[in-house]
Design a protein around this motif. Structure first.
Motif, PDB file in Angstrom:
ATOM      1  N   GLY A 143       2.657  12.147   0.352  1.00  0.00           N
ATOM      2  CA  GLY A 143       3.354  13.411   0.100  1.00  0.00           C
ATOM      3  C   GLY A 143       2.749  14.279  -0.993  1.00  0.00           C
ATOM      4  O   GLY A 143       3.395  15.223  -1.463  1.00  0.00           O
ATOM      5  N   ILE A 144       1.505  14.000  -1.382  1.00  0.00           N
ATOM      6  CA  ILE A 144       0.868  14.763  -2.452  1.00  0.00           C
ATOM      7  C   ILE A 144       0.783  16.243  -2.100  1.00  0.00           C
ATOM      8  O   ILE A 144       1.143  17.120  -2.905  1.00  0.00           O
ATOM      9  N   TYR A 145       0.333  16.539  -0.887  1.00  0.00           N
ATOM     10  CA  TYR A 145       0.146  17.935  -0.487  1.00  0.00           C
ATOM     11  C   TYR A 145       1.427  18.524   0.079  1.00  0.00           C
ATOM     12  O   TYR A 145       1.628  19.739   0.020  1.00  0.00           O
ATOM     13  N   ASN A 183       0.811  -1.215   0.000  1.00  0.00           N
ATOM     14  CA  ASN A 183       0.000   0.000   0.000  1.00  0.00           C
ATOM     15  C   ASN A 183       0.850   1.273   0.000  1.00  0.00           C
ATOM     16  O   ASN A 183       0.339   2.375   0.173  1.00  0.00           O
ATOM     17  N   GLN A 184       2.141   1.106  -0.225  1.00  0.00           N
ATOM     18  CA  GLN A 184       3.088   2.218  -0.123  1.00  0.00           C
ATOM     19  C   GLN A 184       2.734   3.387  -1.034  1.00  0.00           C
ATOM     20  O   GLN A 184       2.890   4.542  -0.660  1.00  0.00           O
ATOM     21  N   SER A 185       2.246   3.083  -2.236  1.00  0.00           N
ATOM     22  CA  SER A 185       2.020   4.137  -3.229  1.00  0.00           C
ATOM     23  C   SER A 185       0.558   4.514  -3.416  1.00  0.00           C
ATOM     24  O   SER A 185       0.247   5.327  -4.278  1.00  0.00           O
ATOM     25  N   THR A 186      -0.338   3.934  -2.606  1.00  0.00           N
ATOM     26  CA  THR A 186      -1.761   4.176  -2.835  1.00  0.00           C
ATOM     27  C   THR A 186      -2.142   5.636  -2.617  1.00  0.00           C
ATOM     28  O   THR A 186      -3.099   6.134  -3.199  1.00  0.00           O
ATOM     29  N   TYR A 187      -1.368   6.348  -1.788  1.00  0.00           N
ATOM     30  CA  TYR A 187      -1.642   7.764  -1.564  1.00  0.00           C
ATOM     31  C   TYR A 187      -0.552   8.653  -2.164  1.00  0.00           C
ATOM     32  O   TYR A 187      -0.316   9.770  -1.702  1.00  0.00           O
ATOM     33  N   ALA A 188       0.110   8.153  -3.196  1.00  0.00           N
ATOM     34  CA  ALA A 188       1.163   8.940  -3.843  1.00  0.00           C
ATOM     35  C   ALA A 188       1.009   8.924  -5.358  1.00  0.00           C
ATOM     36  O   ALA A 188       1.934   9.272  -6.076  1.00  0.00           O
ATOM     37  N   SER A 189      -0.182   8.567  -5.834  1.00  0.00           N
ATOM     38  CA  SER A 189      -0.345   8.305  -7.271  1.00  0.00           C
ATOM     39  C   SER A 189      -1.036   9.434  -8.016  1.00  0.00           C
ATOM     40  O   SER A 189      -1.447   9.259  -9.156  1.00  0.00           O
ATOM     41  N   ARG A 190      -1.188  10.598  -7.409  1.00  0.00           N
ATOM     42  CA  ARG A 190      -1.807  11.711  -8.109  1.00  0.00           C
ATOM     43  C   ARG A 190      -1.187  13.023  -7.630  1.00  0.00           C
ATOM     44  O   ARG A 190      -0.407  13.046  -6.673  1.00  0.00           O
ATOM     45  N   GLU A 191      -1.536  14.106  -8.296  1.00  0.00           N
ATOM     46  CA  GLU A 191      -1.057  15.439  -7.933  1.00  0.00           C
ATOM     47  C   GLU A 191      -2.182  16.214  -7.256  1.00  0.00           C
ATOM     48  O   GLU A 191      -3.367  15.986  -7.524  1.00  0.00           O
ATOM     49  N   ALA A 192      -1.828  17.145  -6.393  1.00  0.00           N
ATOM     50  CA  ALA A 192      -2.827  18.022  -5.786  1.00  0.00           C
ATOM     51  C   ALA A 192      -3.449  18.902  -6.853  1.00  0.00           C
ATOM     52  O   ALA A 192      -2.765  19.385  -7.758  1.00  0.00           O
ATOM     53  N   GLU A 193      -4.745  19.113  -6.755  1.00  0.00           N
ATOM     54  CA  GLU A 193      -5.446  19.982  -7.690  1.00  0.00           C
ATOM     55  C   GLU A 193      -4.930  21.421  -7.557  1.00  0.00           C
ATOM     56  O   GLU A 193      -4.695  21.908  -6.451  1.00  0.00           O
ATOM     57  N   ALA A 194      -4.753  22.093  -8.685  1.00  0.00           N
ATOM     58  CA  ALA A 194      -4.235  23.468  -8.659  1.00  0.00           C
ATOM     59  C   ALA A 194      -5.140  24.382  -7.839  1.00  0.00           C
ATOM     60  O   ALA A 194      -4.655  25.281  -7.140  1.00  0.00           O
ATOM     61  N   ASN A 237       8.093   6.068   2.737  1.00  0.00           N
ATOM     62  CA  ASN A 237       8.912   5.612   1.616  1.00  0.00           C
ATOM     63  C   ASN A 237       8.279   6.014   0.288  1.00  0.00           C
ATOM     64  O   ASN A 237       8.962   6.477  -0.637  1.00  0.00           O
ATOM     65  N   GLY A 238       6.961   5.836   0.206  1.00  0.00           N
ATOM     66  CA  GLY A 238       6.261   6.250  -1.003  1.00  0.00           C
ATOM     67  C   GLY A 238       6.313   7.756  -1.198  1.00  0.00           C
ATOM     68  O   GLY A 238       6.462   8.249  -2.321  1.00  0.00           O
TER      69      GLY A 238
END
Length: 257
Positions: A46-48, A10-21, A71-72
């Motif tokens: 780390g998205i935000y 599940n390391q990357s499940t919350y790292a797979s998109r960018e924050a909305e502008a 790590n993600g």
């Protein structure tokens, strides 16, 4: 079963998109980021953290209780020099007093049972005059009906048990504001915010995202068969072949120390 944030899978499940502008624009209308020291508690992938670091903050520390999430996040934010990461708990960060100008807790407090202790720790690590940004869903945000943009509403239409679980773990606006004031914060803003989660070219792309439970802890409450039935259920309610812009409604509170 609930998501295991410590599972390597599940390391990357919350790292797979960018924050909305529009998210960073909304924050900047209420909080000055330029040159500030920022702490992102519960940073996940780390998205935000990344969005804040690229928007003029002097430095941003991303903190999470899960080493796998960090790590993600580190991979997601590699080569951005003003970001660092630390493992810690929202109730006990292990950080020194009065270090940060801004503390962000996005999609965190519904995981916290002791809201007062959580806010006290944020208050402790902030500088006087610092800004505290909280973003989460209230029971009212969660109870909105499903639509072509509010996909989450279909989760609860199909499985009412999920809505009950969701509401039980969410704080009302009154509870958040009371906890902030009891901690010593002054509320400066409270507002609803529709955030675009992701844009999909078609339902097939959305379906794959749902089946992967990507960034959706709630879907870990479903079995694989239940999840497949949910995807079919949603597909029957959307126009196949058209782009989809998925949005979620959040409540944002901003307070000052």
């Amino acid at each position: 079963m609930p998501i295991d944030f410590h599972d390597h899978n599940n390391q990357s499940t919350y790292a797979s998109r960018e924050a909305e502008a529009s998210w960073i624009q909304t924050i900047e209308r209420n909080v000055r980021l330029q040159g500030k020291r920022v702490l992102d508690i519960g940073c996940g992938g780390g998205i935000y953290t990344k969005a804040l670091a690229l928007s003029g903050a002097a430095d941003v520390t991303g903190m999470d209780f899960s080493a796998e999430m960090l790590n993600g996040a580190a991979e997601n934010c590699r080569d951005i020099p003003n970001i660092s990461f630390a493992q810690g708990n929202a109730l006990d960060t292990g950080l020194k007093d009065g270090q940060y100008d801004i503390v962000l807790e996005r999609a965190l407090i519904h995981h916290i049972r002791d809201l007062s202790a959580c806010f006290q720790e944020a208050y402790r690590v902030m500088k006087p005059g610092g800004k505290f940004i909280i973003q989460d869903r209230t029971p009212e945000d969660c109870s909105l009906e499903g639509s072509s943009s509010h996909i989450r509403g279909y989760f609860f239409e199909k499985y009412p048990k999920l809505l009950q679980q969701e509401i039980q773990r969410r704080y009302s606006g009154i509870e958040v504001i009371d906890a902030l004031r009891q901690t010593g914060f002054s509320l400066t803003a409270e507002f609803s915010y529709w955030e675009t989660r992701r844009r999909y070219e078609d339902f097939e792309q959305l379906g794959l995202d749902l089946l992967g439970r990507t960034g959706r802890s709630l879907l870990f409450e479903l079995t694989d068969n239940e999840l497949s039935e949910l995807v079919n259920f949603i597909g029957q309610r959307l126009v196949i072949g058209q782009p989809i812009q998925e949005q979620d409604r959040w409540t944002v509170w901003i307070a000052e120390k």
